[in-house]
Design a protein around this motif. Structure first.
Motif, PDB file in Angstrom:
ATOM      1  N   SER A 510       0.637  -1.161   0.121  1.00  0.00           N
ATOM      2  CA  SER A 510       0.295   0.137   0.005  1.00  0.00           C
ATOM      3  C   SER A 510       1.060   1.152   0.070  1.00  0.00           C
ATOM      4  N   CYS A 511       2.020   0.894   0.710  1.00  0.00           N
ATOM      5  CA  CYS A 511       3.372   2.232   1.261  1.00  0.00           C
ATOM      6  C   CYS A 511       3.762   2.728  -0.152  1.00  0.00           C
ATOM      7  N   LEU A 512       4.187   1.711  -1.724  1.00  0.00           N
ATOM      8  CA  LEU A 512       4.829   1.796  -2.364  1.00  0.00           C
ATOM      9  C   LEU A 512       3.845   2.163  -3.239  1.00  0.00           C
ATOM     10  N   ILE A 513       2.536   1.825  -3.516  1.00  0.00           N
ATOM     11  CA  ILE A 513       1.297   2.273  -4.394  1.00  0.00           C
ATOM     12  C   ILE A 513       0.894   3.605  -4.341  1.00  0.00           C
ATOM     13  N   ASP A 514       0.965   4.536  -2.906  1.00  0.00           N
ATOM     14  CA  ASP A 514       1.044   5.427  -2.297  1.00  0.00           C
ATOM     15  C   ASP A 514       1.932   6.454  -3.287  1.00  0.00           C
ATOM     16  N   MET A 515       3.345   5.738  -2.641  1.00  0.00           N
ATOM     17  CA  MET A 515       4.183   6.269  -3.387  1.00  0.00           C
ATOM     18  C   MET A 515       3.974   6.511  -4.608  1.00  0.00           C
TER      19      MET A 515
END
Length: 944
Positions: A510-515
């Protein structure tokens, strides 16, 4: 000779024919012992109490006497409770085993002893019961009591190797050791030994097994043991309730409570604590109140542990009033009581009350502990109470807790949130750099302080010092990359995440998608999402929000629908992202369906309801927006500002001013955004005097310093009214250089009022200030066209082409059947393109008969969609959207069209005629405001 037996008061021993001399000696010895009787076989047959069968090898107890085998079973149940006299027997009259308390005795006879007894006795060497079983069990229990669980399990294994006869007093501490170590495999192995020994029916053993499986996270096995227990006491019920709570199955815990009540069992303290924790995890306030009533009527009323659990339950259920009542009613309070209530206030956003309660704690001479200070630091962080945080820090130093890693991390977080980075650095530098937790706290704190660059530098330093990053480190660094739009650095961190095989974790994904979304690489975000095995609601929410940010609202809504088709329950964050997508596309019907889902789930999150107001405003439904605003039980400043912005967007200046007055009467603090909305409302409604008053009163009356946005608004207010010199003077007196947006605002006013000389000058400034911005070239070209300077127009055009500056194409959207359709200028990509063009030609014929005359002049405020395209040959995007809407919806249906540029004069006139000829309301949202077309008139009154 007949068989004979010896009767002892509580047991019977039988001898068959054999060693008569030995047998008779035993009989003689027994006959001299008080209370012992001898009966021959003949007498046995005549006895009323004992019936003898000459072919049998045992005597059956017909009354109060037990069977011989029952006594042996009692022996093997716990041999440590029997004295072993096999090595020191003086004569045959002495028993082989004698119970320590009841004085019951047992003899071993080769013929009369059952075979299973012989097998069991073979592994118990004479004289080893006291030296092994009893002492081993005591040693085993002592290991567990002293926290040496690993040693306890090692001793248990040694007992097995030595062939010791294991009993319930062995199994109970061994199971507890497995519980403490969460050693599930070892526990399962011991459970199998318990089943073989027959101890699985023991209530105490069963309760311990339930507890062990609970702590090892195996709820299914815990239930299996619990359901197979022949009898269950309050301990086993309490353990099972606690197991469900720990596994996050609060509803199941409450169901068990109901079953327990049906069986007539009254909960004990442990059960009540588990039930209150279940209510806290579920937010089940009413159920918690009912349990509180039962506690008041029970023996647990007044128990401090139960009282603390009640406070915790009320706090987590959002009822601070009930928590306060419980706190005040407690006759005795410990540090847990104070810490729980302080933490409750801090977590509920009432940091001031938490700090006040901390002061009361000191006044009551109750010494805070580490947990108390963690709650206080959270309260300081939430309220920005820097001085109070420093005082708490000094107390932590006095108690020596400042060296604790968790406390240090909390201190760094507090100082960062209080915007005191020097203090945060001091704490970080005082912590051990060998521990990754200290680095994580500082990196995360820097990201929260919007110091993403410093966070990345600290991460590099961390790598240089060879401190191994963990999952928390990567999450913080990725957030730093997202805040800086540092795509290359983000990809490098992603490679490290992949190397450590952390990419598959849901939080990391999820954090990678947001980044990637925030760095403008939606393709990379999609790759991460597609590679996730089972994306959770957080991953879906990040993906939906990413597409919204990337300008792909239609795709975002498709993802939202797909997510629900997969039966993944949306969260508040998901709904917010979906509502933002609806707002960006003016997809009102889709937005209404989301609104219904929010009502069904009874979500009262204020920020979510603010998004609902914004969605209705941006979808052109200002009345429904106010309906949401008016129905909100709690509003914050954002709620009022959002509604104020909605009125401004729709040109409802008087309504905006009235709402502003209500805000002042309620004592709400107006911020910079509020004044942008207020001045924008004055601009669209032509309220020049009001706009000037609020602009001049911003700082002296309300304490809000004017920014570029406010200057742009007042320039628009004056420019639209024809006060061009005053607007230009405002720009000259600005305390900073004018932005392109402010210059273009004045340029549009020059076009409206025909001041081409000033317009040319400003257009040149726009190109000079921002040579990469296509709007300056387009607007200057339009000025030259309007003044007949076609040669200059051609030069501007060539200059733009030479610099490779591309203008933004016009685009319009319309929602039909819960699906958003997109149109560009002269769009031929739509599947029904031919039908749409045919409908548009038919419509133009009707409008011409009604008096519509196309406006072929090039207009400055259109940002240039029509710059090089003749509108009759290449129709603008909103005309195509209107034609499609008319042919695809029932007669009388209102149409909502969204346009990315400001609407041109010809399209404005065209839409007014359409509303009159077809008898429909058309709502158009352009880059500046809303236009409500009805019966041949527009809500802007041609003032846009």
């Amino acid at each position: 000779m007949s068989p004979f037996l010896v009767m002892v008061p509580k047991h019977v021993m039988v001898w068959e024919h054999g060693d008569l001399v030995g047998n008779w000696k035993a009989v003689e010895a027994c006959s001299r012992a008080p209370g012992w009787k001898y009966h021959s076989g003949t007498h046995c047959r005549a006895s009323k109490q004992i019936q003898w069968d000459s072919s049998a090898t045992q005597v059956v107890d017909a009354g109060k006497n037990r069977k011989v085998e029952e006594l042996w079973r009692k022996f093997f149940w716990d041999p440590s409770q029997w004295w072993d006299h096999r090595l020191d027997k003086g004569n045959f009259g002495h028993p082989d085993f004698k119970h320590k308390k009841s004085r019951e005795a047992l003899w071993i006879d080769a013929m009369a002893t059952p075979e299973w007894v012989k097998v069991e006795l073979a592994i118990i060497k004479p004289g080893t019961i006291q030296s092994s079983m009893f002492s081993w069990n005591i040693k085993l229990g002592r290991y567990v009591k002293d926290g040496q669980d690993q040693k306890a399990l090692e001793l248990y294994r040694q007992m097995q190797v030595d062939g010791a006869h294991l009993n319930k007093f062995t199994f109970i501490p061994a199971i507890k050791a497995c519980s403490n170590l969460a050693a599930l495999e070892e526990g399962i192995c011991i459970h199998s030994h318990i089943i073989k020994s027959g101890c699985d029916s023991d209530i105490f053993v069963g309760s311990c097994l339930v507890d062990m499986y609970s702590k090892c996270g195996s709820v299914k096995e815990a239930f299996r043991v619990f359901n197979n227990m022949p009898t269950r006491d309050i301990v086993s019920w309490s353990g099972m309730i606690g197991c469900c709570v720990k596994a996050g199955q609060g509803e199941k815990a409450l169901q068990l409570f109901q079953q327990m009540q049906l069986e007539g069992l009254e909960p004990d303290r442990i059960a009540y604590v588990g039930l209150l924790n279940a209510c806290a995890s579920l937010g089940a306030l009413e159920e918690g109140r009912r349990i509180h009533e039962l506690i008041i009527q029970s023996r647990c009323n007044g128990d401090i542990v139960v009282g603390n659990s009640l406070i915790n339950m009320y706090v987590k259920c959002g009822s601070l009033e009930d928590a306060c009542t419980q706190f005040n009613n407690m006759s005795e309070r410990d540090v847990v009581t104070w810490s729980t209530f302080i933490g409750g206030y801090a977590n509920c956003g009432q940091g001031e009350k938490a700090l006040k309660l901390f002061e009361q704690m000191h006044q009551h001479h109750s010494k805070p502990d580490r947990v108390t200070f963690l709650a206080v630091l959270n309260a300081c962080a939430a309220t920005g109470a820097l001085e109070e945080g420093r005082c708490a820090h000094s107390e932590l130093i006095q108690n020596g807790w400042h060296l604790d890693v968790v406390v240090g991390s909390c201190l760094i977080d507090m100082y960062c949130k209080c915007k005191s980075l020097p203090d945060a650095w001091k704490v970080f530098n005082s912590m051990s750099k060998e521990n990754v937790v200290a680095w994580n706290a500082m990196i995360t704190g820097l990201v929260k302080c919007e110091e993403g660059k410093s966070a990345l530098e600290l991460y590099k330093r961390m790598q240089q010092e060879q401190v191994q990053p963990d999952k928390v480190t990567f999450l913080g660094v990725l957030n730093a990359c997202a805040s800086l739009s540092a795509l290359q650095e983000g990809r490098e961190v992603h490679a490290q995440v992949r190397q450590r095989r952390l990419e598959s974790e849901l939080t990391m994904g999820s954090c990678l998608i947001d980044m990637y979304s925030k760095c403008g690489s939606i393709e990379d975000a999609c790759l991460v999402f597609d590679n996730m095995r089972s994306p959770d609601v957080v991953s879906w929410s990040a993906m939906i929000a990413g597409h919204v940010k990337y300008g792909q609202g239609a795709r975002a809504l498709q993802l939202f629908s797909e997510m629900q088709q997969r039966n993944i329950e949306p969260s508040s964050v998901t709904f917010i992202a979906a509502l933002n997508a609806c707002a960006s596309l003016a997809a009102l019907d889709f937005g209404k369906s989301i609104h219904e889902q929010i009502l069904q789930r009874q979500i009262s999150y204020v920020f979510l309801w603010n998004c609902l107001i914004d969605m209705y405003c941006k979808c052109g439904s200002i009345d429904e927006a106010y309906g949401v605003f008016d129905s909100m039980p709690n509003r914050d400043e954002v709620s009022w500002t959002t509604m104020l912005g909605g009125y401004a967007m729709h040109g409802l200046g008087k309504e905006a001013l009235a709402l502003h007055e209500q805000m002042c009467l309620k004592g709400l603090k107006l911020d910079a955004i509020s004044f942008v909305c207020l001045l924008s409302a004055c601009s669209h409604a032509g309220l020049v005097d009001e706009g000037q008053y609020y602009f001049t009163a911003m700082f002296p009356v309300y304490g809000v310093a004017a920014t570029a946005g406010h200057y742009g608004c007042i320039v628009d207010v004056l420019g639209r009214a024809g006060w061009l010199d005053e607007a230009e003077d405002i720009i000259r007196r600005m305390p900073f250089q004018p932005t392109v947006s402010i210059l273009i605002t004045l340029l549009a006013a020059c076009r409206i009022h025909g001041n081409m000389e000033m317009g040319e000058s400003i257009a040149k400034q726009v190109i000079q200030v921002d040579p990469e911005n296509a709007r300056g070239y387009v607007l200057l070209s339009n000025v030259y066209t309007a003044t007949g300077k076609l040669d200059y127009r051609a030069k501007v055009h060539d200059l733009r082409k030479k610099r490779n500056v591309h203008k933004q194409p016009g685009c319009s959207w319309i929602e039909v059947g819960n699906r958003v359709h997109t149109f560009l200028v002269d769009d031929k990509q739509h599947p029904q393109s031919r039908e749409i063009r045919k409908e548009l030609n038919r419509l133009c014929g009707l409008l011409t008969k009604a008096g519509y005359i196309p406006d072929t002049s090039l207009l400055l405020h259109d940002d240039g969609e029509e710059e090089e395209d003749d509108f009759m040959v290449c129709p603008h995007s909103e005309k195509l959207a209107i034609a499609y809407g008319l042919m695809s919806t029932p007669s009388g249906t209102s149409l909502r069209i969204l346009k990315n540029l400001r609407v041109c004069a010809d399209c404005h006139s065209f839409t007014k005629f359409v509303s009159k000829v077809v008898g429909r309301e058309l709502i158009v949202r352009d880059a500046s405001r809303f236009h409500h077309f009805k019966d041949g008139a527009c809500s802007c009154k041609d003032y846009w």
